[in-house]
Motif scaffolding. Structure first.
Motif, PDB file in Angstrom:
ATOM      1  N   CYS A 148       0.841  -1.216   0.000  1.00 32.00           N
ATOM      2  CA  CYS A 148       0.000   0.000   0.000  1.00 32.00           C
ATOM      3  C   CYS A 148       0.871   1.259   0.000  1.00 32.00           C
ATOM      4  N   PRO A 149       1.676   1.459  -1.036  1.00 30.67           N
ATOM      5  CA  PRO A 149       2.653   2.551  -1.021  1.00 30.67           C
ATOM      6  C   PRO A 149       2.049   3.938  -0.879  1.00 30.67           C
ATOM      7  N   ASP A 200       7.754   7.504  -7.706  1.00 27.09           N
ATOM      8  CA  ASP A 200       6.625   7.646  -8.627  1.00 27.09           C
ATOM      9  C   ASP A 200       6.232   6.286  -9.213  1.00 27.09           C
ATOM     10  N   TYR A 201       7.214   5.474  -9.526  1.00 26.20           N
ATOM     11  CA  TYR A 201       6.949   4.173 -10.145  1.00 26.20           C
ATOM     12  C   TYR A 201       6.214   3.242  -9.181  1.00 26.20           C
ATOM     13  N   ILE A 202       6.673   3.165  -7.948  1.00 27.25           N
ATOM     14  CA  ILE A 202       6.117   2.197  -7.009  1.00 27.25           C
ATOM     15  C   ILE A 202       4.715   2.602  -6.563  1.00 27.25           C
ATOM     16  N   ARG A 203       4.379   3.880  -6.725  1.00 30.24           N
ATOM     17  CA  ARG A 203       3.060   4.354  -6.311  1.00 30.24           C
ATOM     18  C   ARG A 203       2.054   4.336  -7.461  1.00 30.24           C
ATOM     19  N   THR A 204       2.458   3.811  -8.594  1.00 37.04           N
ATOM     20  CA  THR A 204       1.529   3.656  -9.719  1.00 37.04           C
ATOM     21  C   THR A 204       0.909   2.260  -9.655  1.00 37.04           C
ATOM     22  N   PHE A 205      -0.379   2.201  -9.412  1.00 33.56           N
ATOM     23  CA  PHE A 205      -1.049   0.899  -9.273  1.00 33.56           C
ATOM     24  C   PHE A 205      -2.258   0.843 -10.210  1.00 33.56           C
ATOM     25  N   SER A 208      -0.060  -6.213  -9.904  1.00 36.08           N
ATOM     26  CA  SER A 208      -0.198  -6.117  -8.445  1.00 36.08           C
ATOM     27  C   SER A 208       1.115  -6.434  -7.722  1.00 36.08           C
ATOM     28  N   ARG A 209       2.098  -6.957  -8.471  1.00 38.78           N
ATOM     29  CA  ARG A 209       3.407  -7.252  -7.881  1.00 38.78           C
ATOM     30  C   ARG A 209       4.501  -6.688  -8.788  1.00 38.78           C
ATOM     31  N   VAL A 210       5.592  -6.265  -8.166  1.00 36.82           N
ATOM     32  CA  VAL A 210       6.731  -5.715  -8.900  1.00 36.82           C
ATOM     33  C   VAL A 210       7.923  -6.635  -8.721  1.00 36.82           C
ATOM     34  N   LEU A 211       8.555  -6.947  -9.821  1.00 34.35           N
ATOM     35  CA  LEU A 211       9.766  -7.772  -9.803  1.00 34.35           C
ATOM     36  C   LEU A 211      10.985  -6.841  -9.823  1.00 34.35           C
ATOM     37  N   VAL A 212      11.936  -7.075  -8.917  1.00 29.53           N
ATOM     38  CA  VAL A 212      13.170  -6.286  -8.848  1.00 29.53           C
ATOM     39  C   VAL A 212      14.341  -7.229  -9.043  1.00 29.53           C
TER      40      VAL A 212
END
Length: 710
Positions: A349-350, A386-391, A413-417
């Motif tokens: 929930c960023p 900005d990227y992580i808060r785009t859902f 819904s998930r981000v791969l790093v």
């Protein structure tokens, strides 16, 4: 190594006043004599016009240091340390490290948990590490002098000499280079002696200097919090497999952060111990020296109290931010064995996380994945926020040595790093080390350190932060001082003094930026691949351990896919296989990142029909050249079956994450092995790969106890 004299002549008024002007310590407590150096155990005089020392005579020292020993014991307990633990001390011979020796020796040998002395009168489990930087002709002799003094306290000593293969560091970079070399030596000596804890004599005045230094560099509140009470440091290079397996690093403890510089002198006097002073600490060439001299002139009790109160407020904020960030990691992050991380945005929930906490969270994740411990700042951090808060997440981004993209199948819904290895300025890093076994002693050190850290965590869990004490969460770095004044943490006078010093140091810093940038941009080109000898271990990109060798026979479970093809796998066939693809004619495999053509090659190789009706089969290698292989070759039969099995495993690894995995190739570029999916081109080739990041998530254990020093 601090430069110095050892003095024995009567106190002279002129020299006493000179020292008082330098150290801000009451002159009546010292015996000084300049220009002569007396070595206690040889008793001969040596001219030394540029350095001086202080002799703390027992007859003149009647200082009660019981309050210091009590505080020190409490701090050691907070760090999870007990007298029986094996501990190293970083010692230069100055008043700070000599005070640390006095307190540690007393703590080790006093009370119900006191340890006994070894043969020779040395305190059990205590080692002083004295670093001879070798930058001056007299440094070796001075190291011997300090060793003699510390040994008389019952502390075993080891003198370690610096090696400067690239020559003496430049004058403007001397202090930083010496510090890096010093900590590298600390780690090496601790590893050699199976010691997992290192005490450093940094104190409250050092913390104040660092605060001003970072303030002038526009650091945020987390940087202004200064040095943590405890932290873990990890070796920049590895010497043996034993060290990799332990992977505990060294626990760095700063037990003197509650004490001032004046306290250091008093402890040395109370313990009747001599120390040396380094005149180069008065040189305005170095930022810390300039800041120290100004702070010494701002010596009012109100200023010191308010400055330490401000630092303490920053440390409280950092502790709070760390707690939130690590909580988010526990709940929303999954670490995969193939070296990448998955962030669950629905759990994270960023949008509901405070900026400073989310920044810390992202920094920890990206520093772990890239294994680069540089702080993420400026435009890169804003881009990530900005990227992580785009859902839901729909695009990809590259930042700080990492590649971020939607996790396949998650609908954003998930981000791969994962580590960015292709298309980025990210050099191939391979580090070779010995294949020593761990051994029982190494296990004991790792287990002891783990217990120490757990004991400290248990202590820290009883410290509950009051939300009302957490400040500066939403404050711009440039406005920290203004907010501190608004909150009455500092007064107008202290604000003006700090602001003036910040302005002065900022001007010095900006004048050197261009020179530093020019020198920092000159790097060599790293080759695309590097060779790996049989039986040799390597650290691939600081996250994978890799080794290989040839076997004399094949395990039965490896033959299951080949038994129907009447294949001869005797010694003659082994020689034929390995000569053609792995180790014949001095052929040594090379290691590189996985690339797209590797899995395309697997797909083509897996189509081989395993038929004996055709004598030859044509396969494209990774570099695009065509290779004609004999259909009766056992390697081709085995490689085809292995490729089919590997493709099934490869489907579970996202394409973006594959590019950071290691592969083995021969000198012609032919793919030999992808160990992460168990692919091998030769049945006699054995490759071992293990995911073992050199620096764990979060950079290891760290803790900042927040207490205002009065």
């Amino acid at each position: 190594m601090a430069r110095g004299l050892i003095l024995s002549s009567p106190t002279l008024t002129a020299t006493t006043c000179l020292f008082a002007s330098i150290s801000k310590t009451p002159p009546k407590s010292f015996n000084l004599s300049f220009g002569l150096k007396l070595i206690h155990h040889h008793y001969h005089l040596i001219p030394s016009p540029c350095s001086f020392s202080v002799d703390s005579s027992p007859s003149q020292c009647s200082i009660d240091i019981s309050k210091y020993t009590e505080t020190f014991s409490r701090r050691m307990a907070m760090a999870g340390l007990k007298p029986h633990h094996r501990i190293a001390l970083g010692v230069s011979g100055g008043p700070d490290s000599m005070a640390l020796c006095v307190l540690t020796a007393g703590w080790k040998t006093a009370g119900a948990d006191a340890v006994t002395s070894e043969n020779g009168g040395f305190i059990d489990g205590l080692l002083a590490i004295i670093v001879d930087h070798g930058l001056r002709a007299e440094s070796k002799e001075e190291a011997n002098i300090v060793s003699h003094r510390v040994s008389k306290m019952g502390i075993r000593c080891e003198i370690a000499c610096c090696d400067w293969p690239s020559g003496r560091p430049k004058q403007g970079q001397l202090q930083e280079a010496a510090r890096e070399m010093r900590y590298q030596i600390f780690q090496e000596v601790c590893a050699q002696h199976r010691i997992g804890v290192l005490l450093i004599a940094q104190h409250a005045d050092d913390q104040a200097e660092l605060f001003i230094l970072r303030l002038s560099r526009n650091s945020g509140v987390l940087g202004l919090a200064g040095m943590p009470f405890t932290s873990q440091i990890f070796p920049t290079y590895t010497q043996s497999y034993r060290e990799v397996q332990a992977n505990q690093g060294i626990l760095l403890v700063r037990p003197l952060l509650e004490f001032s510089k004046e306290d250091m002198y008093k402890i040395c006097q109370g313990g009747s111990e001599n120390w040396v002073e380094d005149p180069t600490n008065q040189s305005p060439l170095y930022a810390r020296n300039r800041i120290r001299m100004v702070l010494n002139n701002l010596s009012s009790s109100a200023f010191k109290f308010e400055l330490q109160a401000l630092i303490s407020a920053c440390r409280i904020t950092r502790t709070y931010v760390d707690q939130i960030a690590y909580s988010l990691i526990r709940d929303a992050v999954v670490i995969k064995d193939h070296g990448y991380v998955v962030i669950d945005l629905q759990i994270l929930c960023p949008l509901k996380v405070e900026d400073i906490c989310l920044m810390k969270f992202l920094s920890l994740i990206l520093q772990f994945v890239s294994q680069r411990q540089r702080q993420i700042r400026g435009s890169a951090l804003k881009l990530l926020m900005d990227y992580i808060r785009t859902f839901p997440c729909k695009n990809s981004v590259t930042a700080a040595g990492c590649y971020l993209c939607p996790d396949p199948g998650s609908r954003g819904s998930r981000v791969l790093v994962c580590c960015c290895s292709n298309g980025c300025a990210f050099p191939l890093k391979i580090e070779y080390f010995e294949s020593q076994s761990q051994g029982q002693q190494g296990c004991c050190v790792a287990n002891e350190l783990e217990k120490i850290i757990e004991a400290e965590k248990s202590y820290a869990n009883h410290l509950v932060l009051d939300a009302s004490d957490v400040h500066f969460l939403d404050v711009n770095p440039e406005l920290v001082l203004t907010e501190a004044k608004r909150l009455n943490i500092i007064g107008e006078s202290t604000y003006n003094s700090i602001f003036a010093l910040q302005k002065q140091e900022t001007a010095h810093f900006r004048s050197k930026t261009e020179v530093i940038s020019d020198s920092a941009s000159k790097h060599g080109v790293t080759p695309f691949s590097k060779s790996l000898q049989p039986g040799q271990f390597c650290y691939f990109m600081d996250r994978f351990i890799l080794t290989w060798k040839l076997k004399n026979n094949i395990d039965n479970d490896k033959l299951s896919g080949l038994v129907d093809y009447e294949m001869d796998l005797g010694e003659e066939t082994r020689s034929l296989c390995c000569t053609s693809c792995v180790a014949g004619n001095n052929k040594v495999p090379e290691v590189r990142h996985m690339i797209e053509s590797d899995w395309l090659y697997l797909a083509e190789l897996s189509k081989y029909p395993l038929s004996k009706n055709f004598p030859q089969y044509e396969v494209k290698s990774v570099n695009g050249t065509k290779q004609i292989m004999d259909r009766t070759s056992p390697c081709l039969h085995y490689a085809s079956v292995s490729a089919k099995q590997a493709l099934r495993l490869l489907k579970s690894i996202p394409v973006a994450a594959r590019r950071s995995l290691p592969v083995l190739i021969n000198q012609q570029g032919q793919l030999l092995s992808i160990p992460s999916v168990n692919f091998k081109h030769c049945p006699f080739l054995m490759v071992h790969m293990e995911f073992k990041p050199k620096i764990p998530l979060g950079g290891g254990h760290t803790h900042s106890y927040s207490k205002i020093v009065t």
